[in-house]
Design a protein around this motif. Structure first.
Motif, PDB file in Angstrom:
ATOM      1  N   ASP A  12       3.342   4.012  -1.495  1.00 44.31           N
ATOM      2  CA  ASP A  12       3.763   4.495  -2.815  1.00 44.31           C
ATOM      3  C   ASP A  12       4.922   5.479  -2.660  1.00 44.31           C
ATOM      4  O   ASP A  12       5.425   5.696  -1.563  1.00 44.31           O
ATOM      5  N   THR A  13       5.334   6.083  -3.745  1.00 40.89           N
ATOM      6  CA  THR A  13       6.529   6.933  -3.744  1.00 40.89           C
ATOM      7  C   THR A  13       6.369   8.216  -2.935  1.00 40.89           C
ATOM      8  O   THR A  13       7.370   8.857  -2.617  1.00 40.89           O
ATOM      9  N   THR A  18       0.820  -1.220   0.000  1.00 42.24           N
ATOM     10  CA  THR A  18       0.000   0.000   0.000  1.00 42.24           C
ATOM     11  C   THR A  18       0.851   1.266   0.000  1.00 42.24           C
ATOM     12  O   THR A  18       0.318   2.361  -0.127  1.00 42.24           O
TER      13      THR A  18
END
Length: 174
Positions: free
Chosen positions: A78-79, A76
């Motif tokens: 992200d960047t 779950t």
């Protein structure tokens, strides 16, 4: 005993103060998530688990922070997100999290005592030494008591919290 305890705590806090640049850099990394669209995922280990709720739900919690409970939850992230791993020592579980985050190319910060067995801390980009590897107060029977992991963590945490608060104020003034 109180005088020894005070002296030893001051020594720990001095060791932490010597890492101020690392703490500031770690705070900046976490603030990237908090000031943007990301979250700060926090995973604690062992007795540090008692501090997890404070870091995520108190009136002085890290902004946009939530707990990270399982390795499956890494999917779950992200960047825009960052991760904060906090443990008393480099346990196999903490090392497993570090490996997984590195494999997934996720930015993270580790707060723990040094890994004297494998020197894992030396390869980390964002590492803060808890500086509490052993009990600090000698007793009459020549043993030692009081290993102040939570006191050291609390000190580091409030430095980070203040740094992040200041960064947020500066960004809001622009």
């Amino acid at each position: 005993m109180l005088k020894i305890f005070n002296t030893q705590l001051n020594g720990i806090f001095t060791k932490i103060d010597a890492q101020l640049e690392e703490i500031e850099i770690a705070s900046q990394l976490l603030m990237q998530a908090a000031n943007g669209e990301g979250k700060i995922f926090i995973k604690t280990f062992d007795e540090i688990n008692y501090f997890s709720e404070f870091m995520t739900k108190s009136t002085e919690s890290l902004p946009h922070s939530i707990t990270l409970d399982s390795l499956e939850e890494i999917n779950t992230i992200d960047t825009t997100d960052r991760v904060l791993l906090v443990g008393s020592f480099f346990t196999p579980e903490l090392n497993q999290w570090i490996k997984k985050l590195n494999d997934e190319d996720i930015d993270f910060v580790v707060i723990s005592n040094k890994d004297k067995e494998h020197n894992t801390h030396e390869s980390l980009m964002h590492y803060i030494d808890l500086s509490t590897p052993r009990a600090i107060v000698p007793t009459a029977d020549y043993s030692k008591i009081i290993t102040p992991h939570l006191m050291a963590l609390n000190y580091i945490y409030y430095i980070m919290y203040a740094e992040m608060y200041e960064m947020k104020q500066d960004l809001n003034e622009e």
